[in-house]
Each structure stands twice: as structure tokens, then as C-alpha cells.
Design a protein around this motif. Structure first.
Motif, PDB file in Angstrom:
ATOM      1  N   ILE A 176      12.393  -6.386 -19.099  1.00  7.08           N
ATOM      2  CA  ILE A 176      13.061  -6.609 -20.386  1.00  7.08           C
ATOM      3  C   ILE A 176      14.131  -5.563 -20.648  1.00  7.08           C
ATOM      4  N   THR A 177      13.816  -4.287 -20.374  1.00  2.00           N
ATOM      5  CA  THR A 177      14.756  -3.223 -20.736  1.00  2.00           C
ATOM      6  C   THR A 177      15.854  -3.032 -19.693  1.00  2.00           C
ATOM      7  N   GLY A 178      15.504  -3.157 -18.425  1.00  2.00           N
ATOM      8  CA  GLY A 178      16.515  -3.038 -17.381  1.00  2.00           C
ATOM      9  C   GLY A 178      16.937  -1.619 -17.087  1.00  2.00           C
ATOM     10  N   ASN A 179      17.457  -0.916 -18.090  1.00  2.00           N
ATOM     11  CA  ASN A 179      18.013   0.413 -17.834  1.00  2.00           C
ATOM     12  C   ASN A 179      17.286   1.531 -18.561  1.00  2.00           C
ATOM     13  N   ASP A 180      16.107   1.271 -19.050  1.00  2.49           N
ATOM     14  CA  ASP A 180      15.333   2.321 -19.721  1.00  2.49           C
ATOM     15  C   ASP A 180      14.837   3.316 -18.678  1.00  2.49           C
ATOM     16  N   GLN A 181      15.049   4.614 -18.957  1.00  3.76           N
ATOM     17  CA  GLN A 181      14.696   5.635 -17.985  1.00  3.76           C
ATOM     18  C   GLN A 181      13.211   5.684 -17.692  1.00  3.76           C
ATOM     19  N   ARG A 182      12.381   5.388 -18.697  1.00  3.37           N
ATOM     20  CA  ARG A 182      10.934   5.386 -18.471  1.00  3.37           C
ATOM     21  C   ARG A 182      10.557   4.288 -17.489  1.00  3.37           C
ATOM     22  N   ALA A 183      11.241   3.132 -17.582  1.00  3.41           N
ATOM     23  CA  ALA A 183      10.989   2.043 -16.640  1.00  3.41           C
ATOM     24  C   ALA A 183      11.427   2.442 -15.234  1.00  3.41           C
ATOM     25  N   GLU A 184      12.559   3.143 -15.163  1.00  3.38           N
ATOM     26  CA  GLU A 184      13.051   3.585 -13.864  1.00  3.38           C
ATOM     27  C   GLU A 184      12.082   4.567 -13.219  1.00  3.38           C
ATOM     28  N   TYR A 185      11.576   5.520 -14.025  1.00  2.00           N
ATOM     29  CA  TYR A 185      10.582   6.459 -13.502  1.00  2.00           C
ATOM     30  C   TYR A 185       9.367   5.709 -12.971  1.00  2.00           C
ATOM     31  N   PHE A 186       8.924   4.706 -13.730  1.00  2.00           N
ATOM     32  CA  PHE A 186       7.742   3.959 -13.313  1.00  2.00           C
ATOM     33  C   PHE A 186       7.998   3.228 -11.995  1.00  2.00           C
ATOM     34  N   MET A 187       9.141   2.524 -11.879  1.00  2.00           N
ATOM     35  CA  MET A 187       9.417   1.759 -10.673  1.00  2.00           C
ATOM     36  C   MET A 187       9.586   2.665  -9.456  1.00  2.00           C
ATOM     37  N   ASN A 188      10.096   3.887  -9.678  1.00  2.00           N
ATOM     38  CA  ASN A 188      10.295   4.814  -8.566  1.00  2.00           C
ATOM     39  C   ASN A 188       9.044   5.618  -8.224  1.00  2.00           C
ATOM     40  N   THR A 189       8.023   5.512  -9.068  1.00  2.00           N
ATOM     41  CA  THR A 189       6.798   6.290  -8.827  1.00  2.00           C
ATOM     42  C   THR A 189       5.578   5.384  -8.903  1.00  2.00           C
ATOM     43  N   ARG A 190       5.668   4.237  -8.221  1.00  2.00           N
ATOM     44  CA  ARG A 190       4.552   3.299  -8.268  1.00  2.00           C
ATOM     45  C   ARG A 190       3.270   3.899  -7.710  1.00  2.00           C
ATOM     46  N   ASP A 191       3.404   4.929  -6.868  1.00  2.00           N
ATOM     47  CA  ASP A 191       2.229   5.600  -6.322  1.00  2.00           C
ATOM     48  C   ASP A 191       1.878   6.837  -7.146  1.00  2.00           C
ATOM     49  N   TYR A 192       2.165   6.781  -8.467  1.00  2.00           N
ATOM     50  CA  TYR A 192       1.972   7.974  -9.299  1.00  2.00           C
ATOM     51  C   TYR A 192       0.511   8.444  -9.308  1.00  2.00           C
ATOM     52  N   LEU A 193      -0.440   7.509  -9.276  1.00  2.00           N
ATOM     53  CA  LEU A 193      -1.845   7.919  -9.276  1.00  2.00           C
ATOM     54  C   LEU A 193      -2.194   8.668  -7.995  1.00  2.00           C
ATOM     55  N   LYS A 194      -1.574   8.261  -6.899  1.00  2.00           N
ATOM     56  CA  LYS A 194      -1.809   8.946  -5.624  1.00  2.00           C
ATOM     57  C   LYS A 194      -1.269  10.373  -5.698  1.00  2.00           C
ATOM     58  N   PHE A 195      -0.076  10.527  -6.275  1.00  2.00           N
ATOM     59  CA  PHE A 195       0.482  11.872  -6.396  1.00  2.00           C
ATOM     60  C   PHE A 195      -0.358  12.732  -7.334  1.00  2.00           C
ATOM     61  N   ILE A 196      -0.750  12.172  -8.480  1.00  2.00           N
ATOM     62  CA  ILE A 196      -1.544  12.938  -9.442  1.00  2.00           C
ATOM     63  C   ILE A 196      -2.863  13.368  -8.811  1.00  2.00           C
ATOM     64  N   GLU A 197      -3.434  12.493  -7.979  1.00  2.00           N
ATOM     65  CA  GLU A 197      -4.681  12.844  -7.295  1.00  2.00           C
ATOM     66  C   GLU A 197      -4.452  14.012  -6.338  1.00  2.00           C
ATOM     67  N   MET A 198      -3.302  13.995  -5.640  1.00  2.00           N
ATOM     68  CA  MET A 198      -2.966  15.107  -4.736  1.00  2.00           C
ATOM     69  C   MET A 198      -2.756  16.403  -5.517  1.00  2.00           C
ATOM     70  N   GLN A 199      -2.174  16.288  -6.704  1.00  2.00           N
ATOM     71  CA  GLN A 199      -1.884  17.461  -7.526  1.00  2.00           C
ATOM     72  C   GLN A 199      -3.140  18.000  -8.212  1.00  2.00           C
ATOM     73  N   SER A 200      -4.129  17.148  -8.379  1.00  2.00           N
ATOM     74  CA  SER A 200      -5.303  17.507  -9.180  1.00  2.00           C
ATOM     75  C   SER A 200      -6.180  18.547  -8.496  1.00  2.00           C
ATOM     76  N   GLY A 201      -6.981  19.233  -9.334  1.00  2.00           N
ATOM     77  CA  GLY A 201      -7.934  20.205  -8.822  1.00  2.00           C
ATOM     78  C   GLY A 201      -7.376  21.592  -8.622  1.00  2.00           C
ATOM     79  N   LYS A 202      -6.151  21.839  -9.091  1.00  2.00           N
ATOM     80  CA  LYS A 202      -5.540  23.153  -8.899  1.00  2.00           C
ATOM     81  C   LYS A 202      -5.790  24.081 -10.086  1.00  2.00           C
ATOM     82  N   PHE A 203      -6.529  23.583 -11.070  1.00  2.00           N
ATOM     83  CA  PHE A 203      -6.930  24.395 -12.220  1.00  2.00           C
ATOM     84  C   PHE A 203      -8.437  24.210 -12.436  1.00  2.00           C
ATOM     85  N   ARG A 204      -9.106  25.298 -12.820  1.00  2.00           N
ATOM     86  CA  ARG A 204     -10.532  25.239 -13.130  1.00  2.00           C
ATOM     87  C   ARG A 204     -10.708  25.556 -14.605  1.00  2.00           C
ATOM     88  N   LEU A 205     -11.282  24.624 -15.361  1.00  2.00           N
ATOM     89  CA  LEU A 205     -11.455  24.821 -16.793  1.00  2.00           C
ATOM     90  C   LEU A 205     -12.543  25.855 -17.058  1.00  2.00           C
TER      91      LEU A 205
END
Length: 659
Positions: A125-154
Motif C-alpha cells: 500500500i505505501t510503496g515508499n515508506d522507509q519502515r516497509a523498505e527496512y522490513f523487505m530488506n530484512t526479512r531474516d530479521y529474527l535470524k539476525f536478532i537471534e544471532m545478536q541475542s545473549g550478549k547481555f546478562r540481566l
């Protein structure tokens, strides 16, 4: 009959009066709710909206306001059913912004697949919305977040109350300063109508550095706290100056915008003895937009903040402003599209190494506000943001991240489940470095173009767009190869093997943080000198089974589809140093004959230039000239009607072997 008709009329009239009164009452309630909503009194508004909804009344606006009343109070999971009703019942009339809010809310209950589907629709619908662009370019975002996770201990922290605590910051005394709506000095503040919590004051707690534990908090002294909100502080290194956020309240006078809403401003105060005095608001504040959440650079020469001022992209953007030696300020500068989106970017923090940490719901994350980090670059700008992963980020709002890079102890706030109050402060110990580089790869399989058999020990070369070799690997026994790539860069990938003609492909990487490109390569048996019919005057394009090199109408620039084929020509010239070719460019019959001759000369020069420059080929090996429309390959001569596809066949280049 008459009596019956009269009674029916009376009954119908009574029903109509009842319905009319009911609708009138509902409309009056909605008017009151809308008035509360527009003043950001979301809790008061919600009570009325819920009453109307429970009475069976439905409308697009009602569902929007109900969803928003939860969304903007960070109760995303409660917003889901109302946004769900909105998108299902009013699918064709929905504002795209509500698709984004719905997607964010779905993440809060870990319905990530559903959230992604909503974002796909948002992108269409939006076509040029930057948030949509980020989403389409980072479809594997959960994979990246999983790789990034665990670097802090609460770590455990007992400073929280049943109210709201957030916006931690370090001062020069080894203390953590934070905002809290707990009662101070035995006196409870007036409830804020936004979320029915007491107004915020600033408190400080001594830090036990070994484990980040905080001592009992004390309310800050001086005129820094008022009967309105104070939050998000940033202290100078010498501890003599503090910047902080407050409601628009200056010299005991409350300011509002033209709609009567009290917004936020940044103030500066000076420490005299042990009290904060000489409070002044910053010159770039305004009654008409909010300026909030200050963060000083390590050297104290720049101030970062969040605002929805006129040039902001979204609900709030991040800005920087220079602080001059005399204490005056430069002109605020928006940090730009790499950092800011159409969503919310807020709560910046600059570490001693110059890293920018901030909260955003516009960049792709786990739901609500997530914490991101951007590293300073040589250009003076910040890099693309990287999600810091779990456990700092969750499916709720996570924000106001600060980190002591020496002790690796830090703090952030969250409204995640399991907390003690509305917002709670969490402490952590960083145990590993974050991923702050874009990681992309190309993998593929090399096969025989005819038999489709996988080819082991084929050579695959990675080159830059100037044909400079970057890497060389041999395929394994399954024909596989792999290269590491940089983001937003163009490459050429070439496959070769004994008794096979080389083949190449152009590859351009994107800005996805973690992305694998799959590029299969097929090579054909038979080198050029293996072909029995090879002779002077043959077209190299036929020997290499090239696609035709076409040009656009009346143009001479090299098209992207032509680049791929010209790279194969370059590969052949490099593999066989004795080869010499003549580039012969042609046009279709449209336009004047003399002009077509001129156009074909331009095309020949353009083609020769590309081969020589991109391939770094000796100029003595490549010649070229234009033939205009003198060598048409079909019937499409002057005055003969033809389809454009037929004319295009004549707009071509040939590569004739001359040695």
C-alpha cells in the motif's frame, strides 16, 4: 384496522425515539471521548469508548481510537483485538499507518508470521515508506536478532516501585539518575490523565560498581523537580550542568500549543553546592512541538535529542545540535533517513566511544520499542542501526538504554511482563561484543548447462565492478561455493573449468544486516578454441552463446542486461590473450539514415569503452565502428510497419573475431 395501524404507528414512533435518543447519547459519549483522546487523556477516553463498544456500536473510528488508546500507552497486546476488528471489518478503507501499528501489536504476543503478513500488505500500500523498505530488506530479521541475542546478562535490581521508573543516566558522582512517579518527600503528585499515574520526578541512587546494584533512591534537590513531569537527564563530565526533559513549564507558567496540549521541552540547570539552580529552557524549544530526551556527546560539544519538529519524518526523530564554547547552540540537524523512520525514534544515548543507542519502533524488531545501536563512521555520520537483541529487547517496549563501557554495566527500562510497576528499570552486564557490521554472503552451485550435473573443482572468482579479483575458491564435491560480501556493493562472479567456457553474473548486495544471496552458475562445455567451426569473421557472441546486446530506442548507454553479457566478452578476452575483436553496432530503421549512422557510432564507442575500462583490456585488441541501419536482420526497413520488438532486434552489437 385503524386502531391497529395507530398502535403500530405509536410503537414505531416510540422505537424511533428510543433509537434516536440512544444514538444521540452514544454520539455525546463519543464526542467526550474524542475530546479526551485529543488531549492525550487516553485512559479517560478508553473508558467511554469501551462503554460504546460494549453497547454494540461499531465504527472504523471507534476501533481506531480503542486500539490507539492501548497502543500509545504501550499496552500493545490489548490493542490487538481492536486493530484486528479494524482490519477485518474495514479492510478496504484502512489507513496504512494502522497496518503498521497492528503489526507491531501482533509482535507483542509473538505472532511474528501474522505480523510479517501485515507488513507485506503495508509495503504494497505505501510503496515508499522507509519502515516497509527496512522490513523487505530484512526479512531474516529474527535470524539476525537471534544471532545478536545473549550478549547481555540481566542482573537483579530492587529500585523499582509499583509506579513507573525509566530514563536512567549516569552522573559524575557514581550515581544513577532516573525518572519515577513514586511519591517523594511523603507527598503524592496529581494523577496524569494520560495513564492515570502520578507525575514523574527525578531521583538518584548510588551505584555499587561491582554488580550495578542501586542503593535507596533519593529525590534530587533544588528547583529541578516541579508538580509536572521531569525525566531523561544527561550530565556534563564535570557534573556542573544537567540537561533534562520537562513539561512546558517555565517560570511557574504552564505553556500549551494552539490546541491546548502541554508538550515537552529540554531545560538546562547548573549545580550550585548540592542544588540545581539557574534553570533555563533551550532556545530551539517550541510550544508547537516537543523537544525531549537529551543526550550529551562524551566531549560535551554536541547534544542529541528527540523531537517532532517540522522536518521530522515520523512521530519523533533524532536530532543533533552543536554546543558552542560560550554555551550557545547551533542549528539542530535531523540525523537523516539512515536513523529516522516514519515511526518513533527516541531516547538517544551516546556512549563514551561515540556509539548511538536509541529506541525505535520504525526499525524492524521484536515488537513495540526496541533498542538499537549505530556506530560512528569516518564520514561523521552514524552507521545503519543494529538491533541489540534479547534479553534487552522483548515483545514489549524497551528503551532508555545506557552503558558504562568500562565496567560493562548498564541499565534500560521496559514495560515487559513480570515487572513490578508500569515501567521498570533493569540492569545488565555486557558479556560479548555486539554485531555492528553488515554481514552478507553469496552461495551457489556450479553445474553443467546441458546435463545439469554438479561440477566439483570448478573455479569461482569474485571480482569488484572493475573486474579486480577479490577472492578465488574451488567448488566442493557438491559443486558449492561461498564468498563473504560487503553491503550495498556491486560484484561480478565468474565460474570457469577446464573444457568449459567461462560464465559470469553481476550481483549487487542490499543493506540487509544478515543476508545470503543464492547465485547458481551454469557453464557450457567447449572452450572457444575447441569449436571446430571457429574462424576469423565469426561472431564471438554466438560462440559464447551470449544473449544479444540490445540498446534502448535512441540511446547508447550500456543497459544492465547488456552488462552481464559484456562481462562474458571480457572473460573470454582475458582467458585467450591472443583474441582480437571488432565491435559492430547497429540501429533500427527509424529516424534519419545519417542520424542512425551517428547513433550506431556512439553505441560502438560506448561498448568498446566499457570493455576496455571495465576489463582493463589492451586497446589494440578491441576496435569498433557503427553501421547504422545498413545491416538489418529482418524486414523492418524504412516505411515498413513493424512491432517494437522487431525493431529492437536491429538495435544490437556484434563481436567479430579479427584475430
Amino acid at each position: 384496522m385503524i386502531k391497529m395501524n395507530f398502535n403500530k404507528y405509536v410503537i414505531l414512533t416510540a422505537i424511533c425515539i428510543f433509537i434516536s435518543c440512544s444514538l444521540y447519547a452514544q454520539n455525546k459519549r463519543l464526542e467526550k471521548a474524542n475530546e479526551n483522546f485529543n488531549r492525550f487523556a487516553f485512559v479517560d477516553a478508553r473508558k467511554i469508548y469501551l462503554q460504546v463498544a460494549e453497547s454494540g456500536y461499531e465504527s472504523r473510528e471507534l476501533f481506531k481510537k480503542l486500539g490507539d488508546s492501548y497502543y500509545f500507552n504501550a499496552q500493545l497486546e490489548d490493542a490487538v483485538p481492536w486493530y484486528e476488528k479494524l482490519t477485518s471489518k474495514y479492510n478496504e478503507e484502512i489507513d496504512p499507518e494502522y497496518l503498521f501499528r497492528y503489526s507491531q501489536s501482533l509482535k507483542s504476543i509473538e505472532r511474528y508470521d501474522d505480523a510479517d503478513q501485515v507488513m507485506e500488505k503495508f509495503n504494497v500500500i505505501t510503496g515508499n515508506d522507509q519502515r516497509a523498505e527496512y522490513f523487505m530488506n530484512t526479512r531474516d530479521y529474527l535470524k539476525f536478532i537471534e544471532m545478536q541475542s545473549g550478549k547481555f546478562r540481566l542482573l537483579k535490581l530492587s529500585v523499582n516501585s509499583k509506579y513507573s521508573e525509566y530514563a536512567p543516566s549516569f552522573n559524575h558522582l557514581g550515581q544513577l539518575v532516573f525518572a519515577s512517579s513514586r511519591a517523594g518527600s511523603g507527598m503524592t503528585k496529581v494523577l496524569h490523565e494520560w495513564n492515570e499515574m502520578p507525575f514523574l520526578d527525578l531521583f538518584s541512587s548510588d551505584i555499587i560498581e561491582a554488580n550495578g546494584i542501586l542503593q535507596s533512591p533519593k529525590k534530587m534537590k533544588g528547583k529541578i523537580n516541579t508538580k509536572f513531569h521531569e525525566s531523561s537527564t544527561s550530565f556534563s563530565k564535570d557534573g556542573q550542568t544537567v540537561y533534562f526533559t520537562r513539561n512546558n513549564y517555565t517560570k511557574r507558567k504552564l505553556g500549551t500549543n494552539t490546541e491546548g496540549t502541554i508538550l515537552l521541552k529540554i531545560y538546562r540547570a547548573t549545580l550550585k553546592e548540592d542544588k540545581w539552580t539557574d534553570i533555563e529552557e533551550l532556545p530551539f524549544n517550541s510550544d508547537e512541538y516537543s523537544v525531549a530526551h537529551p543526550a550529551l556527546s562524551a566531549d560535551g560539544t554536541k547534544l542529541y535529542f528527540a523531537s517532532d519538529m517540522a522536518d521530522s519524518r515520523g512521530l519523533s526523530d533524532l536530532y543533533e545540535v552543536a554546543i558552542n564554547q560560550d554555551g550557545t547552540f547551533g542549528t539542530p540537524r535531523n540525523l537523516g533517513d539512515k536513523i529516522n523512520t516514519e515511526g518513533r525514534e527516541t531516547f538517544p544515548y551516546i556512549s563514551d566511544s561515540g556509539r548511538l543507542y536509541f529506541a525505535s519502533d520504525g526499525h524492524i524488531g521484536l515488537g513495540g520499542l526496541d533498542v538499537f545501536v549505530s556506530v560512528p563512521e569516518e564520514t561523521g555520520e552514524f552507521s545503519i542501526p543494529y538491533n541489540v537483541g534479547k534479553p534487552v529487547n522483548s515483545d514489549e517496549d524497551d528503551f532508555t538504554f545506557v552503558l558504562n563501557e568500562n565496567t560493562k554495566i548498564g541499565y534500560f527500562a521496559s514495560n515487559r511482563r513480570g515487572g513490578k510497576g508500569n515501567d521498570d528499570i533493569y540492569s545488565f552486564k555486557q558479556t560479548e561484543d555486539l554485531i555492528t557490521e553488515c554481514n552478507q554472503y553469496v552461495t551457489g552451485v556450479v553445474t553443467d548447462a546441458v546435463s545439469k550435473e554438479v561440477l566439483a573443482n570448478a573455479e569461482v572468482m569474485l571480482m569488484d565492478d572493475n573486474n579486480k579479483e577479490i577472492g578465488l575458491v574451488a567448488t566442493d564435491n557438491k559443486g558449492r561455493y561461498k564468498f563473504d560480501l560487503e553491503c550495498e556493493t556491486s560484484y561480478i562472479v565468474r565460474a570457469t573449468k577446464t573444457s568449459y567456457s567461462p560464465t559470469e553474473a553481476i550481483l549487487s548486495t542490499n543493506n540487509a544486516l544478515e543476508y545470503e544471496h543464492n547465485l547458481a552458475l551454469q557453464i557450457s562445455t567447449g572452450s572457444i578454441d575447441d569449436k571446430k567451426e571457429y574462424k576469423k569473421g565469426d561472431d564471438l557472441a554466438l560462440l559464447l552463446d551470449l544473449e544479444p546486446i540490445y540498446f534502448d530506442l535512441d540511446k547508447s548507454f550500456i543497459r544492465p542486461d547488456a552488462e552481464v553479457e559484456l562481462q562474458k566478452i571480457i572473460a573470454a578476452l582475458k582467458e585467450y590473450p591472443e583474441l582480437k575483436i571488432d565491435v559492430r553496432s547497429h540501429t533500427d530503421s527509424r529516424a534519419d539514415d545519417n542520424y542512425n549512422m551517428y547513433l550506431s557510432e556512439r553505441r560502438a564507442k560506448s561498448t568498446v569503452k566499457y570493455i576496455l575500462q571495465k576489463g582493463e583490456i589492451d586497446p589494440s585488441r578491441v576496435t569498433g565502428r557503427g553501421y547504422g541501419e545498413t545491416n538489418l536482420i529482418n524486414k523492418c526497413a524504412n516505411a515498413i510497419p513493424c512491432e517494437d520488438q522487431e525493431h529492437q532486434l536491429n538495435r544490437r552489437s556484434e563481436f567479430i573475431l579479427i584475430d
